[in-house]
Scaffold this motif. Structure first.
Motif, PDB file in Angstrom:
ATOM      1  N   PRO A  89      -6.130 -15.127 -45.477  1.00 38.76           N
ATOM      2  CA  PRO A  89      -5.888 -15.410 -44.082  1.00 38.76           C
ATOM      3  C   PRO A  89      -6.674 -17.058 -43.189  1.00 38.76           C
ATOM      4  N   GLU A  90      -7.433 -17.737 -43.687  1.00 40.11           N
ATOM      5  CA  GLU A  90      -8.351 -18.812 -43.152  1.00 40.11           C
ATOM      6  C   GLU A  90      -7.601 -19.706 -43.493  1.00 40.11           C
ATOM      7  N   ALA A  91      -6.483 -19.678 -44.808  1.00 40.78           N
ATOM      8  CA  ALA A  91      -6.588 -20.635 -45.267  1.00 40.78           C
ATOM      9  C   ALA A  91      -5.288 -21.436 -45.307  1.00 40.78           C
ATOM     10  N   GLU A  92      -5.822 -22.476 -44.012  1.00 40.37           N
ATOM     11  CA  GLU A  92      -4.658 -23.272 -43.664  1.00 40.37           C
ATOM     12  C   GLU A  92      -3.217 -24.375 -44.186  1.00 40.37           C
ATOM     13  N   ASP A  93      -3.239 -23.599 -45.930  1.00 36.60           N
ATOM     14  CA  ASP A  93      -2.232 -24.144 -46.655  1.00 36.60           C
ATOM     15  C   ASP A  93      -1.307 -23.849 -46.916  1.00 36.60           C
ATOM     16  N   THR A  94      -1.877 -22.212 -46.359  1.00 37.44           N
ATOM     17  CA  THR A  94      -0.179 -21.663 -46.863  1.00 37.44           C
ATOM     18  C   THR A  94       0.521 -20.955 -45.866  1.00 37.44           C
ATOM     19  N   ASP A  95       2.133 -20.589 -46.269  1.00 36.10           N
ATOM     20  CA  ASP A  95       2.808 -20.340 -45.994  1.00 36.10           C
ATOM     21  C   ASP A  95       2.822 -19.249 -44.518  1.00 36.10           C
ATOM     22  N   TYR A  96       2.108 -18.353 -44.767  1.00 36.82           N
ATOM     23  CA  TYR A  96       2.182 -17.985 -43.879  1.00 36.82           C
ATOM     24  C   TYR A  96       0.304 -17.615 -42.640  1.00 36.82           C
ATOM     25  N   TRP A  97      -0.185 -19.001 -43.129  1.00 40.84           N
ATOM     26  CA  TRP A  97      -0.539 -19.565 -42.053  1.00 40.84           C
ATOM     27  C   TRP A  97       0.351 -20.560 -40.914  1.00 40.84           C
ATOM     28  N   ALA A  98       0.681 -20.688 -41.526  1.00 44.15           N
ATOM     29  CA  ALA A  98       2.013 -22.278 -40.435  1.00 44.15           C
ATOM     30  C   ALA A  98       2.780 -20.619 -40.100  1.00 44.15           C
ATOM     31  N   LEU A  99       3.157 -19.971 -40.578  1.00 49.90           N
ATOM     32  CA  LEU A  99       4.190 -18.872 -39.749  1.00 49.90           C
ATOM     33  C   LEU A  99       3.341 -18.143 -38.756  1.00 49.90           C
ATOM     34  N   ARG A 100       2.410 -17.971 -38.907  1.00 52.14           N
ATOM     35  CA  ARG A 100       0.894 -17.090 -37.550  1.00 52.14           C
ATOM     36  C   ARG A 100       0.948 -18.145 -36.575  1.00 52.14           C
TER      37      ARG A 100
ATOM     38  N   PHE B 215      11.092 -19.046 -40.778  1.00 50.97           N
ATOM     39  CA  PHE B 215      11.173 -19.512 -39.378  1.00 50.97           C
ATOM     40  C   PHE B 215      10.384 -18.520 -39.089  1.00 50.97           C
ATOM     41  N   PRO B 216       8.923 -18.614 -38.079  1.00 52.31           N
ATOM     42  CA  PRO B 216       8.048 -17.742 -37.565  1.00 52.31           C
ATOM     43  C   PRO B 216       9.030 -17.365 -36.097  1.00 52.31           C
TER      44      PRO B 216
ATOM     45  N   GLY C  36      21.369 -17.667 -46.664  1.00 52.42           N
ATOM     46  CA  GLY C  36      20.182 -17.609 -45.696  1.00 52.42           C
ATOM     47  C   GLY C  36      20.679 -17.356 -44.947  1.00 52.42           C
ATOM     48  N   ILE C  37      20.714 -17.552 -43.922  1.00 51.77           N
ATOM     49  CA  ILE C  37      19.337 -16.977 -42.645  1.00 51.77           C
ATOM     50  C   ILE C  37      19.095 -15.872 -43.174  1.00 51.77           C
ATOM     51  N   ASN C  38      17.982 -15.784 -43.650  1.00 49.00           N
ATOM     52  CA  ASN C  38      17.863 -14.244 -44.424  1.00 49.00           C
ATOM     53  C   ASN C  38      17.101 -13.378 -42.882  1.00 49.00           C
ATOM     54  N   HIS C  39      17.347 -12.383 -42.924  1.00 43.19           N
ATOM     55  CA  HIS C  39      16.778 -11.081 -41.809  1.00 43.19           C
ATOM     56  C   HIS C  39      15.480 -11.113 -42.476  1.00 43.19           C
ATOM     57  N   GLY C  40      14.486 -11.663 -42.382  1.00 41.44           N
ATOM     58  CA  GLY C  40      12.865 -11.115 -42.209  1.00 41.44           C
ATOM     59  C   GLY C  40      12.957 -12.381 -43.440  1.00 41.44           C
ATOM     60  N   ASP C  41      11.428 -12.275 -43.195  1.00 41.01           N
ATOM     61  CA  ASP C  41      10.491 -14.027 -44.182  1.00 41.01           C
ATOM     62  C   ASP C  41      10.824 -14.044 -45.432  1.00 41.01           C
TER      63      ASP C  41
END
Length: 252
Positions: free
Chosen positions: A216-227, A170-171, A97-102
């Motif tokens: 989107p409502e699952a609080e244990d996921t990577d996308y929830w963390a990023l949002r 990273f967000p 990395g660090i990759n440009h884009g998640d």
């Protein structure tokens, strides 16, 4: 006096990308660095390798504590060649990395950033992939470098379980709320191809599309963390066996 840590740095955006420059600068604080990365962008290369043509290495530069080598192959080619032909010994850490884009959720399956990380893991090295949710060519990586160093230092200090590597995302925020260990979100890329017309009447297609988080409502996921402004750290294992399906297949 103990030997300095040896760190291999690679990516899929090319050795001239701003992301790999930022990552290299952090790694130089932790040890001696060898960079082996593609000559140009190989985004989306996943775990592909080159078998129908030769691969070349080109020495770019060398100074105290840093050697940079460009490779005409894929990110996986870079790691394979680095470990067999460039590095004097097995690196204490391989970072991509660090990759440009998640590369969160299912994007991990397509990612050359992750492909390089997985190849290092296959070869028995400690490996971490870093990505930022900003696809632009010029990104501000400064808010995330302390977290990069924190994760890399932890892995150097205490290692990782066998056949496990880390996918860190990273967000785009001015300041991280923290770091969360998270699972991959279930998601899907949709409307992926944009049609274009050639002046001679031919049709061709650009890979495009948009990502949909299916939970989107699952609080244990990577996308929830990023949002919600957190860095996500997802442990990825090499064993993809679906053990839960064994019983369903027991009548075979």
């Amino acid at each position: 006096m103990s030997e300095r840590k040896l760190i291999l740095v690679t990516n899929d955006d090319g050795y001239l990308s701003e992301g790999i420059a930022a990552l290299t600068a952090v790694m130089r604080r932790l040890g001696s660095v060898i960079v082996v990365a593609p000559e140009a962008s190989r985004s989306g290369a996943a775990c592909s390798l080159t078998s129908a043509s030769t691969v070349r290495l080109r020495e770019v530069s060398e100074e105290e504590g840093l050697r940079v080598v460009a490779c005409t192959g894929t990110p996986v080619d870079c790691v394979k060649l680095a470990l067999e032909r460039v590095c004097p010994r097995m690196p204490d850490l391989v970072v991509s990395g660090i990759n440009h884009g998640d590369n969160a959720s299912i994007s991990a399956f397509y990612s050359g950033t992750l492909g390089a990380c997985l190849e290092a893991c296959i070869q028995g090295a400690r490996a971490v992939a870093f990505s930022l949710q900003d696809f632009s060519r010029h990104c501000d990586f400064s808010p995330f470098l302390a977290a990069v160093e924190r994760v890399a230092s932890l892995v150097l200090r205490q290692g990782l379980p066998k056949d496990v590597c880390l996918n860190v995302n990273f967000p785009v925020v001015p300041q991280l709320k923290g770091i969360r260990v998270a699972r991959m979100a279930r998601g899907q890329w949709q409307a992926e191809w944009e049609e274009a017309h050639h002046p001679r009447g031919e049709r061709h297609y650009w890979l495009s599309g948009s990502f949909t988080d299916l939970e989107p409502e699952a609080e244990d996921t990577d996308y929830w963390a990023l949002r919600h402004g957190y860095a996500s750290v997802t442990p990825i294992q090499l064993d993809n066996t679906a053990y839960s399906a064994f019983e369903a297949l027991s009548s075979l």
